[in-house]
Design a protein around this motif. Sequence first.
Motif, PDB file in Angstrom:
ATOM      1  N   THR A   1       0.852  -1.192   0.000  1.00  0.00           N
ATOM      2  CA  THR A   1       0.000   0.000   0.000  1.00  0.00           C
ATOM      3  C   THR A   1       0.882   1.233   0.000  1.00  0.00           C
ATOM      4  O   THR A   1       1.738   1.391   0.868  1.00  0.00           O
ATOM      5  N   GLU A   2       0.682   2.088  -0.985  1.00  0.00           N
ATOM      6  CA  GLU A   2       1.432   3.342  -1.069  1.00  0.00           C
ATOM      7  C   GLU A   2       0.678   4.436  -0.328  1.00  0.00           C
ATOM      8  O   GLU A   2      -0.558   4.395  -0.239  1.00  0.00           O
ATOM      9  N   VAL A   3       1.401   5.420   0.188  1.00  0.00           N
ATOM     10  CA  VAL A   3       0.785   6.529   0.914  1.00  0.00           C
ATOM     11  C   VAL A   3       1.186   7.843   0.256  1.00  0.00           C
ATOM     12  O   VAL A   3       2.359   8.065  -0.051  1.00  0.00           O
ATOM     13  N   VAL A   4       0.191   8.696   0.058  1.00  0.00           N
ATOM     14  CA  VAL A   4       0.403  10.050  -0.439  1.00  0.00           C
ATOM     15  C   VAL A   4      -0.068  10.990   0.664  1.00  0.00           C
ATOM     16  O   VAL A   4      -1.200  10.878   1.138  1.00  0.00           O
ATOM     17  N   ILE A   5       0.798  11.887   1.071  1.00  0.00           N
ATOM     18  CA  ILE A   5       0.447  12.874   2.092  1.00  0.00           C
ATOM     19  C   ILE A   5      -0.210  14.069   1.427  1.00  0.00           C
ATOM     20  O   ILE A   5       0.300  14.593   0.437  1.00  0.00           O
ATOM     21  N   LEU A   6      -1.327  14.498   1.997  1.00  0.00           N
ATOM     22  CA  LEU A   6      -2.033  15.698   1.558  1.00  0.00           C
ATOM     23  C   LEU A   6      -2.133  16.585   2.786  1.00  0.00           C
ATOM     24  O   LEU A   6      -2.800  16.241   3.752  1.00  0.00           O
ATOM     25  N   SER A   7      -1.432  17.723   2.770  1.00  0.00           N
ATOM     26  CA  SER A   7      -1.293  18.512   3.992  1.00  0.00           C
ATOM     27  C   SER A   7      -1.309  20.011   3.722  1.00  0.00           C
ATOM     28  O   SER A   7      -1.104  20.450   2.595  1.00  0.00           O
ATOM     29  N   VAL A   8      -1.536  20.769   4.788  1.00  0.00           N
ATOM     30  CA  VAL A   8      -1.387  22.226   4.712  1.00  0.00           C
ATOM     31  C   VAL A   8       0.049  22.617   5.036  1.00  0.00           C
ATOM     32  O   VAL A   8       0.445  23.754   4.814  1.00  0.00           O
ATOM     33  N   HIS A   9       0.836  21.688   5.572  1.00  0.00           N
ATOM     34  CA  HIS A   9       2.209  21.957   5.989  1.00  0.00           C
ATOM     35  C   HIS A   9       3.178  21.818   4.815  1.00  0.00           C
ATOM     36  O   HIS A   9       3.259  20.762   4.200  1.00  0.00           O
ATOM     37  N   ALA A  10       3.923  22.892   4.554  1.00  0.00           N
ATOM     38  CA  ALA A  10       4.854  22.888   3.416  1.00  0.00           C
ATOM     39  C   ALA A  10       6.306  22.995   3.853  1.00  0.00           C
ATOM     40  O   ALA A  10       7.183  23.214   3.026  1.00  0.00           O
ATOM     41  N   THR A  11       6.587  22.821   5.141  1.00  0.00           N
ATOM     42  CA  THR A  11       7.964  22.949   5.613  1.00  0.00           C
ATOM     43  C   THR A  11       8.779  21.722   5.204  1.00  0.00           C
ATOM     44  O   THR A  11       8.241  20.612   5.097  1.00  0.00           O
ATOM     45  N   THR A  12      10.060  21.951   4.973  1.00  0.00           N
ATOM     46  CA  THR A  12      10.923  20.832   4.596  1.00  0.00           C
ATOM     47  C   THR A  12      10.953  19.771   5.688  1.00  0.00           C
ATOM     48  O   THR A  12      11.060  18.585   5.389  1.00  0.00           O
ATOM     49  N   GLU A  13      10.835  20.178   6.958  1.00  0.00           N
ATOM     50  CA  GLU A  13      10.829  19.212   8.065  1.00  0.00           C
ATOM     51  C   GLU A  13       9.658  18.235   7.926  1.00  0.00           C
ATOM     52  O   GLU A  13       9.832  17.017   8.052  1.00  0.00           O
ATOM     53  N   HIS A  14       8.458  18.747   7.680  1.00  0.00           N
ATOM     54  CA  HIS A  14       7.292  17.880   7.500  1.00  0.00           C
ATOM     55  C   HIS A  14       7.483  16.955   6.287  1.00  0.00           C
ATOM     56  O   HIS A  14       7.170  15.764   6.349  1.00  0.00           O
ATOM     57  N   ILE A  15       7.995  17.521   5.218  1.00  0.00           N
ATOM     58  CA  ILE A  15       8.180  16.746   3.984  1.00  0.00           C
ATOM     59  C   ILE A  15       9.179  15.614   4.209  1.00  0.00           C
ATOM     60  O   ILE A  15       8.910  14.455   3.877  1.00  0.00           O
ATOM     61  N   TYR A  16      10.340  15.949   4.788  1.00  0.00           N
ATOM     62  CA  TYR A  16      11.362  14.924   5.036  1.00  0.00           C
ATOM     63  C   TYR A  16      10.828  13.822   5.958  1.00  0.00           C
ATOM     64  O   TYR A  16      11.046  12.639   5.708  1.00  0.00           O
TER      65      TYR A  16
ATOM     66  N   LEU B   1       0.117  19.626  -1.330  1.00  0.00           N
ATOM     67  CA  LEU B   1      -0.566  20.574  -0.461  1.00  0.00           C
ATOM     68  C   LEU B   1      -2.063  20.573  -0.735  1.00  0.00           C
ATOM     69  O   LEU B   1      -2.492  20.456  -1.884  1.00  0.00           O
ATOM     70  N   LYS B   2      -2.830  20.757   0.336  1.00  0.00           N
ATOM     71  CA  LYS B   2      -4.282  20.802   0.185  1.00  0.00           C
ATOM     72  C   LYS B   2      -4.706  21.933  -0.744  1.00  0.00           C
ATOM     73  O   LYS B   2      -5.671  21.791  -1.476  1.00  0.00           O
ATOM     74  N   GLU B   3      -3.983  23.026  -0.718  1.00  0.00           N
ATOM     75  CA  GLU B   3      -4.348  24.160  -1.569  1.00  0.00           C
ATOM     76  C   GLU B   3      -4.225  23.837  -3.053  1.00  0.00           C
ATOM     77  O   GLU B   3      -4.835  24.491  -3.887  1.00  0.00           O
ATOM     78  N   SER B   4      -3.445  22.816  -3.389  1.00  0.00           N
ATOM     79  CA  SER B   4      -3.265  22.462  -4.797  1.00  0.00           C
ATOM     80  C   SER B   4      -4.009  21.182  -5.153  1.00  0.00           C
ATOM     81  O   SER B   4      -3.777  20.602  -6.209  1.00  0.00           O
ATOM     82  N   ALA B   5      -4.900  20.752  -4.272  1.00  0.00           N
ATOM     83  CA  ALA B   5      -5.629  19.506  -4.512  1.00  0.00           C
ATOM     84  C   ALA B   5      -6.539  19.655  -5.728  1.00  0.00           C
ATOM     85  O   ALA B   5      -6.728  20.728  -6.265  1.00  0.00           O
ATOM     86  N   GLY B   6      -7.093  18.565  -6.145  1.00  0.00           N
ATOM     87  CA  GLY B   6      -7.920  18.540  -7.350  1.00  0.00           C
ATOM     88  C   GLY B   6      -7.299  17.521  -8.283  1.00  0.00           C
ATOM     89  O   GLY B   6      -7.056  16.382  -7.896  1.00  0.00           O
ATOM     90  N   GLN B   7      -6.995  17.940  -9.487  1.00  0.00           N
ATOM     91  CA  GLN B   7      -6.377  17.032 -10.459  1.00  0.00           C
ATOM     92  C   GLN B   7      -5.037  16.509  -9.941  1.00  0.00           C
ATOM     93  O   GLN B   7      -4.647  15.388 -10.232  1.00  0.00           O
ATOM     94  N   GLU B   8      -4.356  17.322  -9.130  1.00  0.00           N
ATOM     95  CA  GLU B   8      -3.058  16.895  -8.603  1.00  0.00           C
ATOM     96  C   GLU B   8      -3.202  15.664  -7.698  1.00  0.00           C
ATOM     97  O   GLU B   8      -2.318  14.813  -7.668  1.00  0.00           O
TER      98      GLU B   8
END
Length: 149
Positions: free
Chosen positions: A83-98, A110-117
């Motif tokens: 099972t693969e996981v894709v994170i959808l978040s409001v947090h854009a810091t490199t710490e959260h991403i890493y 990011l949630k703000e870019s959700a939709g087709q993405e």
Amino acid sequence: MTVQPSPRITVFLADDHGVVRDGLRSILEAQPDLSVVGTAGDGRQAVHQVQQLRPDVVVMDIAMPALNGIEATQRIRDTCPDTEVVILSVHATTEHIYRALEAGARGYLLKESAGQEVVDAVRTAHAGRRFLSQQITENMIDGYLRQRQ
């Protein structure tokens, strides 16, 4: 000769906001190759249901009650390696991403870019490739460049 339809990609949605889950479900199920098989409003429930349902891809929020999305991602990847996981978040810091990528997330957007993405991210993760939204890619590159200086 009959052509067999290609199997649908099964998706599980984990977000503590019902309106977000409902919106994501609508976006994903509008696609002929995607099917939402379950949802959860907290991380602990998400882990339990994913272990039962074994979806192809989980779309996971980071900030959730009971167990945050990064810890839930780690548990899902440990117990359900297919099972693969894709994170959808409001947090854009490199710490959260890493932290998310270290936990085993295949994608981050990011949630703000959700939709087709989100649709693209699910398909990409299912294919075994990484997906980072444009804003996340820029943040990662900027963080890397700052570190190199």
